[in-house]
Design a protein around this motif. Sequence first.
Motif, PDB file in Angstrom:
ATOM      1  N   MET A   1       1.029  -1.108   0.478  1.00 62.02           N
ATOM      2  CA  MET A   1       0.235  -0.502   0.288  1.00 62.02           C
ATOM      3  C   MET A   1       0.746   1.360  -0.234  1.00 62.02           C
ATOM      4  SD  MET A   1      -2.458   1.278   2.957  1.00 62.02           S
ATOM      5  CE  MET A   1      -3.839   0.548   2.678  1.00 62.02           C
ATOM      6  N   ILE A   2       0.282   1.608  -0.755  1.00 55.91           N
ATOM      7  CA  ILE A   2       1.438   3.837  -0.634  1.00 55.91           C
ATOM      8  C   ILE A   2       0.675   4.767   0.062  1.00 55.91           C
ATOM      9  CG2 ILE A   2       0.208   4.180  -2.588  1.00 55.91           C
ATOM     10  CD1 ILE A   2       2.518   5.614  -3.845  1.00 55.91           C
ATOM     11  N   CYS A   3       1.677   4.821   0.428  1.00 56.00           N
ATOM     12  CA  CYS A   3       1.455   5.577   1.511  1.00 56.00           C
ATOM     13  C   CYS A   3       0.736   6.710   0.935  1.00 56.00           C
ATOM     14  CB  CYS A   3       2.425   7.035   1.974  1.00 56.00           C
ATOM     15  SG  CYS A   3       2.689   7.961   3.350  1.00 56.00           S
ATOM     16  N   PRO A   4      -0.249   7.388   1.505  1.00 59.54           N
ATOM     17  CA  PRO A   4      -1.224   8.747   1.099  1.00 59.54           C
ATOM     18  C   PRO A   4      -1.457   9.804   1.219  1.00 59.54           C
ATOM     19  CG  PRO A   4      -2.401   7.675   3.485  1.00 59.54           C
ATOM     20  CD  PRO A   4      -0.959   6.768   3.113  1.00 59.54           C
ATOM     21  N   ILE A   5       0.029  10.011   1.240  1.00 55.10           N
ATOM     22  CA  ILE A   5       0.188  11.632   1.348  1.00 55.10           C
ATOM     23  C   ILE A   5       1.799  12.285   0.956  1.00 55.10           C
ATOM     24  CG2 ILE A   5       1.167  11.491   4.283  1.00 55.10           C
ATOM     25  CD1 ILE A   5      -0.460  14.400   3.605  1.00 55.10           C
ATOM     26  N   THR A   6       2.025  12.881   0.349  1.00 51.89           N
ATOM     27  CA  THR A   6       3.528  13.512   0.058  1.00 51.89           C
ATOM     28  C   THR A   6       3.414  14.524  -0.272  1.00 51.89           C
ATOM     29  OG1 THR A   6       4.203  11.459  -1.703  1.00 51.89           O
ATOM     30  CG2 THR A   6       4.773  12.912  -1.942  1.00 51.89           C
ATOM     31  N   PHE A   7       4.254  14.793   0.376  1.00 47.77           N
ATOM     32  CA  PHE A   7       4.889  16.252   0.657  1.00 47.77           C
ATOM     33  C   PHE A   7       5.700  16.718  -0.283  1.00 47.77           C
ATOM     34  CE2 PHE A   7       5.413  14.411   4.882  1.00 47.77           C
ATOM     35  CZ  PHE A   7       4.967  15.242   5.848  1.00 47.77           C
ATOM     36  N   LEU A   8       4.838  18.081  -0.609  1.00 50.99           N
ATOM     37  CA  LEU A   8       5.285  18.815  -1.748  1.00 50.99           C
ATOM     38  C   LEU A   8       6.058  20.085  -1.110  1.00 50.99           C
ATOM     39  CD1 LEU A   8       2.666  18.547  -4.321  1.00 50.99           C
ATOM     40  CD2 LEU A   8       4.585  17.378  -4.506  1.00 50.99           C
ATOM     41  N   ASN A   9       6.797  20.527  -2.515  1.00 49.47           N
ATOM     42  CA  ASN A   9       7.664  21.899  -2.576  1.00 49.47           C
ATOM     43  C   ASN A   9       7.270  23.011  -3.656  1.00 49.47           C
ATOM     44  OD1 ASN A   9       8.733  24.495  -1.582  1.00 49.47           O
ATOM     45  ND2 ASN A   9      11.474  22.997  -2.057  1.00 49.47           N
TER      46      ASN A   9
ATOM     47  N   TYR B   1     -10.421  23.791  18.519  1.00 50.41           N
ATOM     48  CA  TYR B   1     -11.207  22.691  19.516  1.00 50.41           C
ATOM     49  C   TYR B   1     -12.279  22.418  18.286  1.00 50.41           C
ATOM     50  CZ  TYR B   1      -8.295  25.337  22.504  1.00 50.41           C
ATOM     51  OH  TYR B   1      -7.358  26.178  23.420  1.00 50.41           O
ATOM     52  N   HIS B   2     -11.962  22.008  17.675  1.00 50.16           N
ATOM     53  CA  HIS B   2     -13.509  21.346  16.699  1.00 50.16           C
ATOM     54  C   HIS B   2     -12.761  19.756  16.041  1.00 50.16           C
ATOM     55  CE1 HIS B   2     -16.939  22.709  17.885  1.00 50.16           C
ATOM     56  NE2 HIS B   2     -16.230  24.328  18.340  1.00 50.16           N
ATOM     57  N   SER B   3     -13.206  18.868  15.837  1.00 48.73           N
ATOM     58  CA  SER B   3     -12.470  18.255  14.391  1.00 48.73           C
ATOM     59  C   SER B   3     -12.888  17.681  13.503  1.00 48.73           C
ATOM     60  CB  SER B   3     -12.344  16.444  15.507  1.00 48.73           C
ATOM     61  OG  SER B   3     -13.507  15.985  16.163  1.00 48.73           O
ATOM     62  N   VAL B   4     -12.447  17.051  13.316  1.00 48.80           N
ATOM     63  CA  VAL B   4     -12.992  16.566  11.193  1.00 48.80           C
ATOM     64  C   VAL B   4     -13.707  15.265  11.806  1.00 48.80           C
ATOM     65  CG1 VAL B   4     -13.093  16.594   9.171  1.00 48.80           C
ATOM     66  CG2 VAL B   4     -12.581  18.857   9.630  1.00 48.80           C
ATOM     67  N   PRO B   5     -13.907  14.396  11.989  1.00 51.49           N
ATOM     68  CA  PRO B   5     -14.117  12.689  11.473  1.00 51.49           C
ATOM     69  C   PRO B   5     -13.725  12.268  10.483  1.00 51.49           C
ATOM     70  CG  PRO B   5     -16.818  13.595  11.602  1.00 51.49           C
ATOM     71  CD  PRO B   5     -15.988  14.842  11.494  1.00 51.49           C
ATOM     72  N   PRO B   6     -13.109  10.550  11.145  1.00 50.81           N
ATOM     73  CA  PRO B   6     -12.889   9.775   9.576  1.00 50.81           C
ATOM     74  C   PRO B   6     -13.820  10.074   8.656  1.00 50.81           C
ATOM     75  CG  PRO B   6     -12.503   9.041  11.770  1.00 50.81           C
ATOM     76  CD  PRO B   6     -12.816   9.948  12.320  1.00 50.81           C
ATOM     77  N   HIS B   7     -12.947   9.548   7.611  1.00 46.94           N
ATOM     78  CA  HIS B   7     -14.212  10.557   6.168  1.00 46.94           C
ATOM     79  C   HIS B   7     -12.924  10.380   5.047  1.00 46.94           C
ATOM     80  CE1 HIS B   7     -12.678  13.978   6.388  1.00 46.94           C
ATOM     81  NE2 HIS B   7     -12.492  13.912   4.907  1.00 46.94           N
ATOM     82  N   ALA B   8     -13.879   9.433   3.642  1.00 46.79           N
ATOM     83  CA  ALA B   8     -12.970   9.844   2.922  1.00 46.79           C
ATOM     84  C   ALA B   8     -13.433  10.747   1.784  1.00 46.79           C
ATOM     85  CB  ALA B   8     -13.146   8.088   1.614  1.00 46.79           C
ATOM     86  N   ASP B   9     -13.252  11.434   0.926  1.00 42.73           N
ATOM     87  CA  ASP B   9     -14.334  12.629   0.210  1.00 42.73           C
ATOM     88  C   ASP B   9     -14.701  12.052  -0.964  1.00 42.73           C
ATOM     89  OD1 ASP B   9     -12.437  14.509   2.090  1.00 42.73           O
ATOM     90  OD2 ASP B   9     -11.353  15.819  -0.065  1.00 42.73           O
TER      91      ASP B   9
ATOM     92  N   VAL C   1      -2.782  15.488   9.856  1.00 40.25           N
ATOM     93  CA  VAL C   1      -3.522  15.110   9.464  1.00 40.25           C
ATOM     94  C   VAL C   1      -4.102  14.218   9.431  1.00 40.25           C
ATOM     95  CG1 VAL C   1      -3.164  14.679   7.414  1.00 40.25           C
ATOM     96  CG2 VAL C   1      -5.427  14.151   7.493  1.00 40.25           C
ATOM     97  N   ASN C   2      -5.051  12.755  10.095  1.00 39.37           N
ATOM     98  CA  ASN C   2      -4.819  11.468   9.844  1.00 39.37           C
ATOM     99  C   ASN C   2      -5.513  10.717   9.019  1.00 39.37           C
ATOM    100  OD1 ASN C   2      -5.455   8.586  11.712  1.00 39.37           O
ATOM    101  ND2 ASN C   2      -4.231   9.421  13.125  1.00 39.37           N
ATOM    102  N   PHE C   3      -4.484   9.517   8.893  1.00 42.23           N
ATOM    103  CA  PHE C   3      -4.516   8.441   7.550  1.00 42.23           C
ATOM    104  C   PHE C   3      -5.136   7.033   8.401  1.00 42.23           C
ATOM    105  CE2 PHE C   3      -3.495  11.960   4.791  1.00 42.23           C
ATOM    106  CZ  PHE C   3      -4.781  11.798   3.681  1.00 42.23           C
TER     107      PHE C   3
ATOM    108  N   ARG D   1      -9.520   6.617   4.205  1.00 46.32           N
ATOM    109  CA  ARG D   1     -10.135   7.779   5.494  1.00 46.32           C
ATOM    110  C   ARG D   1      -8.911   8.530   5.800  1.00 46.32           C
ATOM    111  NH1 ARG D   1     -15.184   6.900   7.307  1.00 46.32           N
ATOM    112  NH2 ARG D   1     -14.331   6.335   9.310  1.00 46.32           N
ATOM    113  N   HIS D   2      -9.450   9.482   6.019  1.00 46.01           N
ATOM    114  CA  HIS D   2      -8.686  10.596   7.281  1.00 46.01           C
ATOM    115  C   HIS D   2      -9.905  11.850   7.844  1.00 46.01           C
ATOM    116  CE1 HIS D   2     -10.069  12.387   3.480  1.00 46.01           C
ATOM    117  NE2 HIS D   2     -10.205  13.082   3.703  1.00 46.01           N
ATOM    118  N   SER D   3      -8.720  12.050   8.793  1.00 49.93           N
ATOM    119  CA  SER D   3     -10.033  13.332   9.542  1.00 49.93           C
ATOM    120  C   SER D   3      -8.370  14.691  10.419  1.00 49.93           C
ATOM    121  CB  SER D   3     -10.107  12.250  10.849  1.00 49.93           C
ATOM    122  OG  SER D   3      -9.270  11.482  11.593  1.00 49.93           O
TER     123      SER D   3
END
Length: 179
Positions: free
Chosen positions: A1-9, A80-88, A106-108, A126-128
Amino acid sequence: MICPITFLNLEHLIDRDGLKEDMNNVTFIPFSDSSIKEGFFKHAPHWEQAKVDDTYEMPFVSKINELIKGKAKFYKQHAYHSVPPHADIDTLCCINILISEDNAPVNFEDWGDFTYHCALLDVTQRHSIISWQEERHVLKFSIFDRTYNQALEEFKDYISPEQGPIQYKKNIKKTSKNA
């Protein structure tokens, strides 16, 4: 499985003060989805969005979108508010640019927490976003016509050598109003 995030410059394109100016020229409304019967995504007053219908009216957004070619939207996550786990839905991937300075990671699921400034994200996974003590401002470029892997190849020259494509932080302390 490939990492779901890649940092960009993309710092050569990003003017955060200019993006704040562009952000001040849009109208934020609470996130809502009329197709959802109940829960957070039905109506989220603490997670606001602002559509960018014409990037040419926003010079700093437009400059970045010349490279990305996505659909731009600003998001504001209240402190002080979160965004629950979801997929766009319908978005294959996106490039997020954080405008605010002190941001929740961000949490994957299956990967952990990632703290970034600019990144390509596989939002089909899924991320939150956890609760944080500061308001979080994001410029999101949704990509509907290219998968994460296709976009990764397209933006390979912009992968950040300092952060790399697979670094992540685990066990970030979550914050609540009572903490």
